[in-house]
Design an enzyme around this catalytic site. Structure first.
Site, short mmCIF file in Angstrom:
data_model
loop_
_atom_site.label_atom_id
_atom_site.label_comp_id
_atom_site.label_asym_id
_atom_site.label_seq_id
_atom_site.Cartn_x
_atom_site.Cartn_y
_atom_site.Cartn_z
N ASP A 243 0.85 -1.19 0.00
CA ASP A 243 0.00 0.00 0.00
C ASP A 243 0.89 1.24 0.00
O ASP A 243 2.04 1.20 0.47
CB ASP A 243 -0.92 0.02 1.22
N GLU B 283 0.75 5.77 0.44
CA GLU B 283 0.03 7.03 0.67
C GLU B 283 0.72 8.10 -0.16
O GLU B 283 1.94 8.03 -0.39
CB GLU B 283 0.05 7.41 2.16
N HIS C 218 -5.73 6.43 7.40
CA HIS C 218 -5.03 5.50 6.53
C HIS C 218 -3.53 5.53 6.85
O HIS C 218 -2.98 6.57 7.17
CB HIS C 218 -5.23 5.89 5.07
#
Length: 250
Positions: free
Chosen positions: A9, A11, A156
């Site tokens: 993942d 950001e 997140h």
């Protein structure tokens, strides 16, 4: 030999990547034989631009926090070694892959600017849409549908989200509902909390890549964020519970 998988993942400063937005955090966890190995790659990055306010509202990573963090060029080789040859498991893969390809292109590593040439990609968003057409298939929605604990996910975060996605993926594809580490079973406590056991080291020929250790300042920032999450959720975050369980067993 079981296929090596990396749940990944990122950001970013915002979107889309074509507007000059950059990656500010990468989080990956490794799976072998449907078990976490305990190896991960995690780094915050200095993007040389400010993040959009909307993006900060999602991940909580401020421009001030990123001052002094490494640039992508400084970690590119370690990151590439960690993911090379693996199947990458990503939720909404087009977004993350586009940003990763862009980062390699910006530093002139054009042979790595299409990671699909070096890794296979499994998009859990597309998988979920096929299995649950017409329903919400965000990561939070999948956690609710598959009874995966995401109580610590007020904001997140790339590493936390990759761990949650690993649990969702394992549940979607085989019914496993806990983040057991390679070579270890459940601890049998019966309290419904996933607990980490001691990590069994993989053979030397499978210990690819290098873990980038967080600095003392980054650890302090991380602990501060976990305290905020704990107060908001009314209890410690899942990551804190796992860390405490590991400490008790060591």
């Amino acid at each position: 030999m079981a296929e090596r998988k990396v749940v990944l993942d990122t950001e970013t400063t915002g979107m889309p990547v074509t507007d000059g937005h950059r990656i500010i955090e990468i989080g990956c966890v490794e799976l072998m034989g449907r078990r976490l190995t305990g190896r991960h790659f995690h780094v915050y990055l200095q993007p040389d631009r400010e993040s959009d306010e909307g993006a900060i509202g999602v991940h909580g990573i401020t421009n001030e926090f990123l001052v002094g963090k490494p640039r992508f060029a400084e970690v590119a080789d370690e990151f590439f070694e960690f993911i090379q040859g693996a199947q990458l498991i990503i939720h909404n893969a087009a977004f993350d892959v586009g940003f990763i390809n862009n980062e390699f292109a910006l530093i002139g590593q054009h042979d790595r600017a299409d990671i699909t040439q070096h890794c296979s990609i499994l998009d859990t968003l597309l998988m979920a849409r096929e299995r649950h057409p017409g329903q919400r298939n965000s990561l939070d929605a999948l956690c609710k549908r598959y009874d995966v604990d995401n109580s610590g996910r007020e904001l997140h975060g790339a590493l936390l989200d990759s761990e949650i996605l690993a649990d969702v993926y394992l549940t979607m594809t085989g019914g496993q509902t806990s983040l057991s580490l390679a070579g270890n079973g459940a601890d049998g406590s019966g309290d419904g909390i996933s607990r980490a056991s001691a990590i069994r080291r993989l053979p030397a020929d499978r210990q690819r890549g290098r873990i980038i250790q967080a600095s003392e300042a980054e650890l302090a920032e991380h602990l501060a964020r976990l305290e905020i999450i704990a107060k908001s959720a009314g209890g410690p975050a899942l990551w804190t519970q796992l860390a405490e369980a590991k400490a008790q067993q060591s």
